[in-house]
Design a protein around this motif. Structure first.
Motif, short mmCIF file in Angstrom:
data_model
loop_
_atom_site.label_atom_id
_atom_site.label_comp_id
_atom_site.label_asym_id
_atom_site.label_seq_id
_atom_site.Cartn_x
_atom_site.Cartn_y
_atom_site.Cartn_z
N GLU A 170 6.05 7.39 18.57
CA GLU A 170 7.05 8.24 19.19
C GLU A 170 7.23 7.93 20.67
O GLU A 170 8.36 7.90 21.19
CB GLU A 170 6.68 9.72 19.02
CG GLU A 170 6.64 10.20 17.59
CD GLU A 170 5.34 9.85 16.87
OE1 GLU A 170 4.44 9.27 17.53
OE2 GLU A 170 5.23 10.13 15.67
N LYS A 229 14.44 4.11 24.26
CA LYS A 229 15.69 4.83 24.52
C LYS A 229 15.90 5.04 26.01
O LYS A 229 17.00 4.85 26.54
CB LYS A 229 15.65 6.19 23.80
CG LYS A 229 15.75 6.10 22.29
CD LYS A 229 17.14 5.63 21.87
CE LYS A 229 17.34 5.75 20.37
NZ LYS A 229 18.70 5.30 19.96
N GLN A 258 15.96 4.04 12.03
CA GLN A 258 16.56 5.38 12.04
C GLN A 258 17.14 5.73 13.41
O GLN A 258 18.12 6.45 13.51
CB GLN A 258 15.51 6.42 11.63
CG GLN A 258 14.99 6.28 10.21
CD GLN A 258 16.09 6.45 9.18
OE1 GLN A 258 16.98 7.29 9.33
NE2 GLN A 258 16.04 5.63 8.13
N GLN A 259 16.50 5.21 14.47
CA GLN A 259 16.96 5.54 15.82
C GLN A 259 17.85 4.48 16.44
O GLN A 259 18.15 4.52 17.63
CB GLN A 259 15.74 5.79 16.72
CG GLN A 259 14.90 6.98 16.27
CD GLN A 259 14.08 7.58 17.39
OE1 GLN A 259 14.43 7.46 18.56
NE2 GLN A 259 13.00 8.25 17.04
#
Length: 660
Positions: free
Chosen positions: A64, A71, A97-98
Motif C-alpha cells: 500500500e 501515485k 487495479q490502480q
C-alpha cells in the motif's frame, strides 16, 4: 515509453535499474527505509520517498505504501527488482487495479508459478520434463513421509511458495525426515507466509542450468541462451557463468524450446527464468520458473550484448521484443561472483558494520560491478547480505576465468567480513577450472575451499605492514627539520628505529623497525627482513630481494589490512585480551549477529549436552542454530521467541558440568 518509474527495491538491483532507465531518459523514483536514508540508490534516483522503519516487513514489503508513493510521485510504472514484492501476485494485481503498470508478468502468470506444485502440473501438460516427486495438497506428516518413501531417499523438501533456497532441506535417511520437515516449514512460514511443502527426488551430482526467456504482449517469445548456476551454498547461488560449459547445441536448443513452451503455457510477459536440473546424461528436468529478473542476469547481458532491463521497459510499455530468436547471437564467456558480507570461516555467518575502506577493479568492457554500497556506508542486519556482484567477460572461458581471479583480488573491502577470498579459492579450484561442476561442488570440496590462503610469506607481510605504518606516521618534508614533530626515534650514530606491536592471528607481534629514507630493516624474533618501501596514498611499492611489487594497504586506527595478489592479511592494534587470547566464559552463549529469536528449545534448569541446539535465530533472511558449547545446566534465559537481539548479546547462561 514511460517517462517516470518507481523502483520498489533497494541495493544493487535498484541502482542497476536506475542506471538503465536514466540512460533511456526515464525519471526514477526511489523508496527507502530508515536504514537506507543515505543509501546509494537514494542518491542515484531523481527523487526518493521514505516508506517506513528498517525491517522490510514494515517498509519494502508494504504494498500500500509503495502504491501510494507511485501515485504521489506521478510514476506510471513500478519495477519490483527481485525479492521483496517482485513475485507477489497480489501486488501485481493491485498495480493493475490502480492504473500503474507492473514491470513484470501478469498476476495470473505469477500465481501459476508461485505454487511449485501447481507449476509442475502446468509444465507436465506443456510437455516440459519433470523430476519425480510429490506436489499434492495433502500436507499431513504421515502422507509426506509415505511420499518420501515412495520417491526414494535422498529427497529434497521445498517450500511450495518459496525460492532462493529458503524452506529447502535435503533428507538422506528416513530418521532425519521429521526434523528437516519441521525446520523447512518454519523457515518457509517466516519467509513466505505459507508452510506448504513439496517433495522431489534428489538427483545425485546434478548441474543447475537455467534459461533466460522473454515474452512480449504480441505473442513473441525468445530464449537468450543459458546460465550455469551449479556452484551453490545452502541452495543460494554463489558463482554463475554463461554460457554453460560443455553443453551441446542440441541440448541448448532443446532446453531453450522447453523454456519457451513453459512461458507460453502461462501467457507470460516480460523477463523470466526457467530453471532445470541437468544430469550426467544431459537429461534435463524442470525445477521452477522465476517470474522476475534474476540476480545473475548480467552474465546473459555480457554474452548477448543486450540490456535486459531495457527489454523489460520496452515490453512493459507495450513494445515488441528487440530481437527474434534467429537474431540472438552469443559471444564470449562471462562469470558473476556474488560478494556477500559474511564470514566463511564462521559457517558463513552474515556480517554487518561500517565500510571503512573500499577499492574495486577498474570497470571497462571486461569488468562490471553492480553494487549498492560505497565506502563509508553501513551494512545493516535487516536485508540480504549480498553487497555487490562482480561480473567479468572475455572471448572464452579460460580467459574470462583469469580475469575473474584477478578481479577478485582487486576487490578490497575493510569493514564487514566478506567472502572474496573464499570466491577466489572457488575460482582457482582445479575442478572449477576444468568445469567439473555440480550443485554439490561446495559440499564436495568444502574443506579445501575453507582452507585459508597462504597470502604471503608471513615475515615479509609483517615487514611490509610495519613499513606502511611507519611511513604513514612520518611527518611531511616541510616539517622534517622540527625535532618536536619528528617520530623517527633518532639515536646518535644509529639508524632511526622504533618498536611496533600488532596482533596477527591472535598472536602478539613485537616488531622493531629501522629506517633510513625509504630503506627499512624489520626485526621480528630471529628474523630480519631488509626492503625498500614507498607509500603513495593506499599503495605500498616494495622492492625485496631484487623483486619489485605493489600492495594495497588500508591503515585504520585499530585495524590494518594488507592486500596482495596472493590474498589478504589482517592486523590489529594491540588489545590485551585479544593478544593473550583471554577466553570468555565457556558457559555463555551470545548472539553472533543482530537478529530475531525464532525459538528457544530449552527452559531454565534443563540439562543439555555439548552441541545440543538451544536457540534458533533469524538474520538477513536466514536461520541459524546456536548450540551448547559445553555440557551443563541452563541457569538463565535472557530472550524469548520474537524478541530482537544485538550482536554479542548474551542469550543463555550455562553452568558447565564438572567433567566439561
Amino acid at each position: 515509453m514511460f517517462n517516470k518509474i518507481l523502483i520498489a527495491n533497494r541495493g544493487e538491483i535498484a541502482c542497476r535499474i536506475i542506471s538503465t532507465a536514466q540512460r533511456m531518459g526515464v525519471q526514477c523514483v526511489a523508496v527507502y527505509s530508515d536504514a537506507d536514508r543515505n543509501a546509494r540508490h537514494v542518491a542515484m534516483a531523481d527523487e526518493a520517498f521514505y516508506i517506513g522503519p528498517s525491517p522490510s516487513s514494515e517498509s519494502y514489503l508494504i504494498a500500500e505504501n509503495i502504491l501510494k508513493v507511485a501515485k504521489q510521485s506521478g510514476a506510471q510504472a513500478i519495477h519490483p527488482g527481485y525479492g521483496f514484492l517482485s513475485e507477489n501476485e497480489g501486488f501485481a494485481d493491485a498495480c493493475e487495479q490502480q492504473g500503474v503498470v507492473f514491470i513484470g508478468p501478469p498476476a495470473s502468470s505469477i500465481a501459476a508459478m508461485g505454487s511449485k506444485s501447481a507449476a509442475k502440473s502446468i509444465m507436465d501438460e506443456a510437455g516440459v520434463p519433470l523430476v519425480p516427486g510429490y506436489h499434492g495438497s495433502d500436507q499431513d506428516i504421515e502422507k509426506l513421509r509415505t511420499e518420501a518413501e515412495r520417491i526414494g531417499y535422498p529427497v529434497l523438501l521445498k517450500a511450495a511458495y518459496g525460492g532462493g533456497g529458503k524452506g529447502m532441506r535435503e533428507v538422506h535417511k528416513p530418521e532425519d525426515f521429521d526434523a528437516a520437515l519441521a525446520s523447512a516449514k518454519r523457515e518457509s512460514q517466516a519467509s513466505f507466509g505459507n508452510d506448504k511443502m513439496l517433495i522431489e527426488k534428489f538427483i545425485i551430482k546434478p548441474r543447475h542450468v537455467e534459461i533466460q526467456v522473454f515474452c512480449d504482449q504480441h505473442g513473441n517469445a525468445v530464449y537468450l541462451a543459458e546460465r550455469d548456476c551449479s556452484v551453490q551454498r545452502r541452495h543460494q547461488k554463489v558463482l554463475e557463468e554463461a554460457p554453460a560449459p560443455a553443453l551441446g547445441e542440441n541440448t541448448r536448443h532443446a532446453m531453450g524450446d522447453a523454456a519457451v513452451r513453459a512461458a507460453q503455457a502461462i501467457d507470460y510477459e516480460g523477463a523470466g527464468t526457467v530453471e532445470f536440473l541437468l544430469d550426467a546424461n544431459n537429461d534435463f528436468y524442470f525445477m521452477e520458473m522465476n517470474t522476475r529478473l534474476q540476480v545473475e542476469h548480467p552474465v546473459t547481458e555480457m554474452i548477448t550484448g543486450q540490456d535486459l532491463v531495457e527489454w523489460q521497459l520496452v515490453v512493459a510499455s507495450g513494445g515488441v521484443l528487440p530481437l527474434s530468436q534467429s537474431q540472438v547471437q552469443l559471444h564470449g564467456h562471462a562469470f558473476e561472483a556474488r560478494i556477500y558480507a559474511e564470514d566463511p570461516q564462521q559457517d558463513f555467518l552474515p556480517s554487518t558494520g561500517h565500510i571503512e575502506f573500499l577499492r574495486t577493479p577498474t570497470q571497462d568492457r571486461h569488468i562490471r560491478i553492480d553494487t549498492g554500497i560505497r565506502e563509508g556506508d553501513d551494512v545493516s542486519p535487516y536485508y540480504d547480505p549480498m553487497i555487490a556482484k562482480l561480473i567479468v567477460w572475455d572471448e572464452d572461458r579460460d580467459r574470462a576465468l583469469l580475469r575473474l581471479q584477478r578481479a577478485l583480488r582487486e576487490y578490497q573491502l575493510v569493514g564487514p567480513t566478506t567472502n572474496t577470498d573464499y570466491l577466489h579459492r572457488l575460482a582457482t579450484h582445479p575442478h572449477f577450472v576444468r568445469a567439473d561442476l555440480s550443485t554439490q561442488f561446495i559440499e564436495q570440496h568444502g574443506e579445501q575451499l575453507l582452507k585459508p590462503n597462504n597470502a604471503m610469506d608471513a615475515e615479509l607481510a609483517h615487514a611490509c605492514m610495519a613499513c606502511a605504518i611507519t611511513l604513514q606516521q612520518s611527518v611531511p618534508l616541510a616539517d622534517a627539520n622540527n625535532p618536536w614533530n619528528s617520530a623517527s626515534n633518532w639515536r646518535l650514530n644509529q639508524p632511526a628505529g622504533q618498536y611496533l606491536e600488532l596482533v596477527f592471528n591472535d598472536q602478539l607481534l613485537n616488531l622493531y623497525i629501522q629506517q633510513q629514507g625509504n630503506e627499512f630493516v624489520v626485526l621480528h624474533d630471529d628474523s630480519r627482513v631488509e626492503l625498500k618501501a614507498e607509500l603513495q596514498q593506499d599503495k605500498l611499492n616494495v622492492t625485496f630481494d631484487n623483486h619489485s611489487f605493489s600492495l594495497t594497504v588500508a591503515l585504520g586506527t585499530d585495524k590494518f589490512v594488507l592486500f596482495s595478489q596472493q590474498g589478504r592479511v589482517d592486523y590489529q592494534a594491540v588489545d590485551t585480551s585479544a593478544a593473550f587470547g583471554l577466553a570468555e566464559d565457556e558457559g555463555t552463549l551470545t548472539a553472533p549477529m543482530n537478529g530475531t529469536i525464532v525459538s528457544v528449545n530449552v527452559k531454565t534448569g534443563d540439562s543439555v549436552e555439548k552441541d545440543q541446539p538451544l536457540v534458533v535465530m533469524e538474520a538477513m533472511k536466514m536461520e541459524y542454530t546456536i548450540k551448547a558449547t559445553v555440557s551443563g545446566t541452563v541457569e538463565q534465559i535472557f530472550f524469548q521467541a520474537g524478541e530482537l537481539v544485538s550482536d554479542g548479546a548474551e542469550l543463555i547462561a550455562l553452568a558447565p558440568n564438572e567433567e566439561s
